[in-house]
Scaffold this active site. Structure first.
Site, PDB file in Angstrom:
ATOM      1  N   GLY A 272      43.379  38.189  38.536  1.00  0.00           N
ATOM      2  CA  GLY A 272      44.794  38.434  38.810  1.00  0.00           C
ATOM      3  C   GLY A 272      45.309  39.650  38.057  1.00  0.00           C
ATOM      4  O   GLY A 272      45.955  40.530  38.633  1.00  0.00           O
TER       5      GLY A 272
ATOM      6  N   CYS B 263      35.808  29.634  31.175  1.00  0.00           N
ATOM      7  CA  CYS B 263      36.287  31.025  31.174  1.00  0.00           C
ATOM      8  C   CYS B 263      37.775  31.074  30.851  1.00  0.00           C
ATOM      9  O   CYS B 263      38.320  30.112  30.265  1.00  0.00           O
ATOM     10  CB  CYS B 263      35.974  31.750  32.466  1.00  0.00           C
ATOM     11  SG  CYS B 263      36.094  33.556  32.271  1.00  0.00           S
TER      12      CYS B 263
ATOM     13  N   ASP C 257      37.317  34.405  41.180  1.00  0.00           N
ATOM     14  CA  ASP C 257      37.334  35.851  41.429  1.00  0.00           C
ATOM     15  C   ASP C 257      37.312  36.126  42.922  1.00  0.00           C
ATOM     16  O   ASP C 257      37.787  37.159  43.377  1.00  0.00           O
ATOM     17  CB  ASP C 257      36.132  36.519  40.759  1.00  0.00           C
ATOM     18  CG  ASP C 257      36.439  36.756  39.296  1.00  0.00           C
ATOM     19  OD1 ASP C 257      36.352  35.789  38.518  1.00  0.00           O
ATOM     20  OD2 ASP C 257      36.830  37.884  38.951  1.00  0.00           O
TER      21      ASP C 257
ATOM     22  N   LYS D 203      33.335  32.979  36.957  1.00  0.00           N
ATOM     23  CA  LYS D 203      32.518  33.304  35.782  1.00  0.00           C
ATOM     24  C   LYS D 203      31.182  32.558  35.774  1.00  0.00           C
ATOM     25  O   LYS D 203      31.126  31.372  36.095  1.00  0.00           O
ATOM     26  CB  LYS D 203      33.326  32.958  34.529  1.00  0.00           C
ATOM     27  CG  LYS D 203      32.671  33.236  33.188  1.00  0.00           C
ATOM     28  CD  LYS D 203      32.158  34.638  33.023  1.00  0.00           C
ATOM     29  CE  LYS D 203      33.189  35.719  33.279  1.00  0.00           C
ATOM     30  NZ  LYS D 203      32.584  37.060  33.459  1.00  0.00           N
TER      31      LYS D 203
END
Ligand code: RUB
Length: 320
Positions: free
Chosen positions: A19, A125, A194, A205
């Site tokens: 983000g 993460c 992601d 991650k």
């Protein structure tokens, strides 16, 4: 200048998290458009496109980055004057940054509904979207406790535990390999993303798929917090998400690696968790089962069937 500096900061992970990467790239394009003084439309377009390319090339996995850049650049070729082209970039970049921030707030409220009083949550993460759900649940007065992983090799877990500590949330810090040992103490896993592919697989991650696998085995629900702009339209035409492999020196110092001539250090930064291990994806538009990812791509990213045909044709032409 700002574009080069931003690109460097994204590459070196001074700015990280899907983000934040997307927002910073949009802000860099905004600054570039403002600072690019030319009155020549072609020069302006060329400059903007070069800046967009520089930013996109920084990290290959977070699809939020090209999605944000494309949103900001959309319409550049149609603007009749340099002034309108510049205004357009500024307007779209500001709108993206604002809506991206709002999305995190909405995800927090929707995600928090799925956290019960007394829940123990595991996160992996450092995800702004995932943490926002946890912090919102705490803010609503739910008594929660968190397990946060260390996240080798870049230790993003340290950022996570600092944030949780500041929020006043009881947190256990564990090494990545301890997840399975603690999974039976956990009620819910919440991670970020992601990228989300059309078939509902989540790229996040490295280690996320191991966490989700352990959770699945222990019948612990896995919730992914992801803004709609993290969904990857081009996966519909078969494109794969590129998994970034970072320098081995992040895992093992070069002076040690140099002494081990038969050893190669591998350092993929992300992995793919299949949809079967994910119970729900929380977006700002609502919570969906991962199998409904295509609906987000169609409804919210505007990739209807014609766009796929166009992209498919372009792809085929490139391959010829
Ligand atoms: C960060 C990471 C995060 C996602 C989502 O990896 O995997 O879980 O980017 O984060 P890195 P957010 O540290 O390598 O960038 O919810 O903040 O977008």
């Amino acid at each position: 200048m700002i574009v080069t500096e931003t690109a460097e900061k994204i590459k070196s992970m001074e700015i990280r998290g899907a983000g934040r990467i997307a927002r910073t790239a949009a802000e860099a394009l905004l600054a570039h458009a403002t600072g690019c003084v030319t009155n020549d439309l072609d020069t302006f377009r060329r400059e903007m496109k070069a800046a967009a390319q520089t930013l996109i090339a920084t990290r290959p996995t977070a699809v939020s980055l090209p999605n944000a850049v494309h949103l900001v650049m959309a319409g550049l070729d149609d603007a009749p004057t340099t002034g309108e082209a510049r205004e357009g970039v500024i307007e779209r970049a500001s709108r993206f940054v604002e809506s991206s921030r709002e999305a995190v707030g909405k995800i927090a409220r929707i995600g928090a509904r799925h956290i019960r009083d007394g829940d123990v949550i595991l996160t992996h993460c450092n995800s702004e979207a995932a943490l926002s759900c946890i912090i919102e649940a705490h803010r609503e007065g739910k008594n929660i406790e968190v397990f946060a992983t260390e996240v080798r090799p870049r230790n993003q877990g340290l950022v996570t535990i600092r944030t949780l500590n500041t929020a006043g949330i009881r947190t256990n810090f564990i090494v990545d390999s301890a997840v399975r040992s603690f999974i039976n103490d956990v009620d819910l896993v919440i991670v970020g993303a992601d990228a989300v592919t059309v078939n509902g697989a989540v790229v996040n991650k490295i280690g996320t798929s191991q966490v989700a696998h352990s959770a699945h085995e222990a019948r612990v629900n896995v919730l992914v917090a992801a803004e709609t702009y993290k969904f990857a339209p081009r996966t519909v035409i078969g494109e794969l998400i590129n998994i970034e492999e970072r320098p081995g020196s992040e895992v093992l110092p070069d002076e040690i690696a140099r002494t081990l001539s038969n050893v190669t250090v591998r350092n993929p930064a992300f992995d793919v968790t299949p949809a079967e291990y994910i119970d729900m994806i929380v977006t700002e538009e609502g919570a969906i089962p991962p199998q409904m990812a295509y609906v987000i791509i169609r409804e919210y990213l505007g990739w209807g069937i014609e766009e796929f045909h166009k992209a498919f044709e372009i792809n085929t032409r490139h391959e010829e």
